[in-house]
Design an enzyme around this catalytic site. Structure first.
Site, short mmCIF file in Angstrom:
data_model
loop_
_atom_site.label_atom_id
_atom_site.label_comp_id
_atom_site.label_asym_id
_atom_site.label_seq_id
_atom_site.Cartn_x
_atom_site.Cartn_y
_atom_site.Cartn_z
N ASP A 119 0.83 -1.21 0.00
CA ASP A 119 0.00 0.00 0.00
C ASP A 119 0.86 1.26 0.00
O ASP A 119 0.66 2.19 0.77
CB ASP A 119 -0.94 -0.01 1.21
N LYS A 129 1.83 4.67 -1.11
CA LYS A 129 1.19 5.87 -1.69
C LYS A 129 1.59 7.05 -0.80
O LYS A 129 1.98 6.84 0.36
CB LYS A 129 -0.33 5.71 -1.74
N ASN A 174 0.68 7.36 2.95
CA ASN A 174 1.26 6.46 3.95
C ASN A 174 2.72 6.79 4.26
O ASN A 174 3.41 5.99 4.88
CB ASN A 174 1.17 5.01 3.49
N ASP A 189 2.75 3.23 7.30
CA ASP A 189 1.52 2.49 7.51
C ASP A 189 1.66 1.06 7.03
O ASP A 189 1.92 0.83 5.86
CB ASP A 189 0.39 3.19 6.76
N THR A 245 -4.64 0.85 -2.85
CA THR A 245 -5.38 1.98 -3.40
C THR A 245 -5.44 1.84 -4.90
O THR A 245 -4.46 1.48 -5.54
CB THR A 245 -4.64 3.28 -3.01
P1 AMP Z 1 -2.98 7.80 11.29
O1 AMP Z 1 -3.88 7.21 12.30
O2 AMP Z 1 -1.69 7.03 11.15
O3 AMP Z 1 -3.64 8.10 9.98
O4 AMP Z 1 -2.50 9.20 11.91
C1 AMP Z 1 -3.31 10.35 11.91
C2 AMP Z 1 -2.44 11.57 11.71
O5 AMP Z 1 -1.54 11.72 12.81
C3 AMP Z 1 -1.54 11.47 10.50
O6 AMP Z 1 -2.20 11.91 9.37
C4 AMP Z 1 -0.35 12.34 10.87
O7 AMP Z 1 -0.62 13.69 10.59
C5 AMP Z 1 -0.26 12.18 12.37
N1 AMP Z 1 0.73 11.15 12.72
C6 AMP Z 1 0.55 9.82 12.77
N2 AMP Z 1 1.67 9.18 13.14
C7 AMP Z 1 2.60 10.15 13.34
C8 AMP Z 1 3.99 10.12 13.73
N3 AMP Z 1 4.60 8.99 13.99
N4 AMP Z 1 4.63 11.30 13.82
C9 AMP Z 1 4.00 12.46 13.54
N5 AMP Z 1 2.70 12.55 13.17
C10 AMP Z 1 2.01 11.41 13.07
#
Ligand code: AMP
Length: 379
Positions: free
Chosen positions: A235, A237, A240, A253, A271
């Site tokens: 995945d 893209k 991620n 991801d 995707t």
């Molecule tokens: P996710 O659940 O992985 O889609 O995370 C939601 C949002 O949190 C993402 O779109 C990023 O903006 C932020 N985020 C997630 N993981 C991290 C990380 N390890 N460091 C910084 N920002 C993060």
């Protein structure tokens, strides 16, 4: 193309220098096989880091983790039910009892909560700092167990977590540990200081050849490492991918990744725009799907949209993928056209190997001289 991206990046600020130092435990421990001691199981022995240096530096400068908005407590009042049975067992995830890399036991009370970083499908993500010395900065991601169960992805989440915890590469977001309470799972992730790559791409429209080449170089090395461990990402893209504090790319991801030693998979996933012909046509596939996605990613970085996109209908996109209906605008270089064409081959076996991607003239041309490639491209 945005020319300003060719400009030399300003030197790191003091805060970002500190973040680099304390952002997270070093992904490559100084002694092979010794994880950072603060994250170890207390029963394990290891070389202690120098707490004096860490605390002095932090006392002097301090890293602002931002203001906590109380989001976890707000969520906890109205979100998530208790779960029972097999699903509860599947999601009773705790890295202190992990077979391969047990950590010390962690609890929410071990962290100072900072600013919200974002909201994911199953919960919020916060910037946090460990209370114990040395005070590491991490991203703490919460996942509501009942929402995982509702989406029927308990096995997938478990697999994602197990895969990610065993990976150690500078361009793969590190998972340092995880723990759970009755309603939630908490993932202690490497803090990606510059956030989402997708946001950068949306902001600039597309990237320069130099910037794209450097990202693809890092991607190819990370994929080479993953494939060497029989992990297919599936995945790839921009959404991620995250960026570290120095702008380095981090594959973030692992929701669709599959640990597949020697077997081919038939599940349709990923995707649409990044799907290779063999998946569109419902055939078996293997790790070569990631090579196709790498070609699509290179194209999207440079042009601003994926090569087979057809906004009028999904079936047209499928058709264009199956025909490899690839068109290049005149603005892009002959070298990168060559790389993309060699990756976007209908026959998976004919796609350029990652070791050759790492040696391709378009990659070598822009690679900084002092680059050390940890994996060296063994695919
Ligand atoms: P996710 O659940 O992985 O889609 O995370 C939601 C949002 O949190 C993402 O779109 C990023 O903006 C932020 N985020 C997630 N993981 C991290 C990380 N390890 N460091 C910084 N920002 C993060």
């Amino acid at each position: 193309m945005n020319r300003s991206l060719h400009a030399k990046q300003p030197s790191q600020s003091n805060v970002s220098k500190l973040l680099t130092k304390f952002a997270a435990p070093n992904p490559f421990p100084t002694k092979p096989g010794h994880p950072p001691s603060s994250l170890l199981n207390p029963n394990q022995t290891s070389r202690q880091p120098s707490p004096t240096n860490a605390s002095n530096a932090l006392k002097e400068k301090g890293i602002d983790i931002g203001k906590y908005d109380g989001g976890l407590e707000i969520d906890d009042e109205k979100r998530g039910q208790l779960i029972y049975g097999e699903a509860a067992e599947d999601l009773a995830l705790d890295s202190s009892v992990s077979r391969k890399h047990p950590t010390r036991e962690w609890h929410l009370t071990d962290f100072d909560m900072g600013r919200p970083l974002g909201k994911g499908k199953f919960g919020r993500v916060y910037m946090v700092r460990t209370k114990a010395e040395p005070k590491y900065i991490l991203a703490l991601k919460t996942l509501y167990k009942s929402e995982i169960v509702q989406s029927k992805v308990e096995k997938q989440i478990r697999r994602e977590i197990e895969i990610q915890q065993n990976l150690r590469h500078p361009n793969v977001l590190r998972l340092y540990g995880y723990f759970h309470d009755t309603k939630r799972i908490f993932l202690m992730l490497e803090f990606a200081g510059k956030g989402e790559l997708y946001k950068q791409l949306s902001k600039h429209g597309c990237f320069s050849e130099r910037r794209s080449s450097r990202y693809i170089d890092q991607m190819a090395d990370a994929l080479s490492y993953l494939h060497g461990k029989h992990v297919i990402h599936r995945d790839i893209k921009p959404e991620n991918l995250l960026l570290g504090i120095n702008g380095e790319l981090k594959i973030g991801d692992f929701g669709w990744s599959v640990h597949a030693p020697g077997n081919r998979r038939m599940t349709l996933c990923g995707t649409l725009d990044y799907l290779p012909p063999e998946m569109v046509e419902g055939k078996e596939h293997n790790e070569k799907v990631d090579l196709w996605a790498l070609g699509v990613l290179t194209y999207e970085f440079l042009i601003g949209n994926p090569p087979f996109e057809d906004r009028s209908s999904v079936s047209n996109t499928y058709r264009r993928i199956a025909k490899v209906d690839l068109k290049f605008p005149a603005t892009i270089s002959v070298e990168v056209k060559d790389l993309i064409t060699k990756l976007l081959q209908y026959d998976p076996q004919r796609r350029l190997a990652l070791s050759s991607v790492l040696k391709h003239p378009w990659i070598v041309k822009y690679r900084p001289k002092d680059t050390v490639r940890p994996s060296g491209g063994h695919t």
